[in-house]
Design an enzyme around this catalytic site. Structure first.
Site, short mmCIF file in Angstrom:
data_model
loop_
_atom_site.label_atom_id
_atom_site.label_comp_id
_atom_site.label_asym_id
_atom_site.label_seq_id
_atom_site.Cartn_x
_atom_site.Cartn_y
_atom_site.Cartn_z
N LYS A 74 86.25 76.94 -23.75
CA LYS A 74 85.72 75.58 -23.78
C LYS A 74 84.19 75.52 -23.80
CE LYS A 74 89.66 73.31 -21.55
NZ LYS A 74 90.11 72.46 -20.45
N ASP A 110 89.14 65.96 -21.93
CA ASP A 110 89.57 66.28 -20.57
C ASP A 110 89.03 65.28 -19.55
OD1 ASP A 110 91.13 68.53 -21.09
OD2 ASP A 110 89.44 69.91 -20.90
#
Length: 292
Positions: A74, A110
């Site tokens: 990420k 997220d």
């Protein structure tokens, strides 16, 4: 968007049991779309996380619409992108990449995914003092989500102290002085004793990393506990926290809402989050029943 055919995927490590393919493809079916979701597992390929840029280029050249990105890529993926959304730039982590006009743009769903899950399941939770365990990409996302919801102060801890310090400094720049700080793990007992909530964002508790991330006796009934792990749905942490009187939040809602936001970015279509929640619940419980 007026296209009706999409090729998307997920890059990450140990993702063969991910619910993302089924979640995306079921929702696409309801919209009448041709939608193929591929898993690009680093472990299966024998590829190092640092080669995520090559995988990204390969997907773009192959005609992928976009990719989801998960642990451990990420943050590594950022240097390989052409642009970042405002939220991805603030968080310093990307979990969704959209290809278009020869460019790769990084987003972070997220943050909104966890925020929506938290608001749905713990709407009355106290947020004056919150402890975050884990300062990676997922930790950064949930940190932004709770501070955006008005958390008074967030204390960040990580096995790698420099990651906790770096995240706390970034959060302070974004939300203002006094909203976040970093501490070392030896301070965890004292911090939890006076905390309202615990955010857990490390791999501990996943099927491949079983166990508790902290001593059980640190959990007390005044504490809410939220875990980003969703496989298994009830981690050792959540099971122990529930037994000790804590209110708990599992990671399934975050998975669903971030997937819904990513689906919207990939297709321009409005997803049915309620149907996706039902899908996820069915899929997760079926997988756990099969595993036993």
């Amino acid at each position: 968007m007026d296209q009706d055919s999409y090729l998307v995927g997920l890059i990450g490590s140990g993702i063969v049991t991910s619910l993302s393919p089924a979640l995306h493809e079921r929702e696409a079916d309801r919209h009448g779309l041709r939608y193929l979701y591929r898993l690009i597992d680093l472990d299966t390929l024998g590829t190092a996380p640092e080669r995520v840029g090559e995988l990204l280029d390969g997907a773009q050249d192959t005609g992928f619409t976009g990719l989801n990105i998960t642990h451990p890529c990420k943050q590594l993926v950022i240097e390989h992108l052409d642009a970042l959304s405002e939220q991805a730039e603030a968080v310093g982590a990307v979990n969704t990449v959209v290809f278009g006009e020869g460019r790769a743009t990084g987003h972070n769903t997220d943050v909104t995914g966890f925020g929506a899950s938290f608001a749905r399941s713990l709407p009355q939770a106290r947020l004056e003092r919150v402890v975050l365990l884990g300062a990676g990409g997922a930790g950064a996302a949930v940190a932004h989500a709770v501070l955006a919801r008005g958390a008074g102060h967030l204390t960040v801890l990580d096995l790698q102290a420099h990651r906790a310090t770096g995240l706390a400094a970034s959060l302070t720049r974004h939300y203002g002085t006094g909203r976040a700080s970093a501490e070392t793990l030896d301070r965890l007992p004292a911090l939890l004793a006076g905390a309202d909530g615990l955010l857990h964002a490390t791999p501990t508790g996943m099927a491949a990393h079983p166990g508790l991330p902290l001593p059980a006796e640190l959990l007390h009934p005044r504490l809410w506990v939220a875990d980003v792990v969703y496989r298994p749905l009830e981690t050792a942490l959540l099971r122990t926290a529930r037994e000790r009187g804590c209110t708990v939040l599992d990671g399934l809602g975050m998975v669903v809402f971030q997937a819904a936001d990513a689906f919207r970015l990939f297709t321009g279509r409005e997803p049915d989050s309620a149907r996706m929640l039902a899908d996820a619940d069915e899929l997760a419980h079926a997988a756990e029943a099969e595993a036993t």
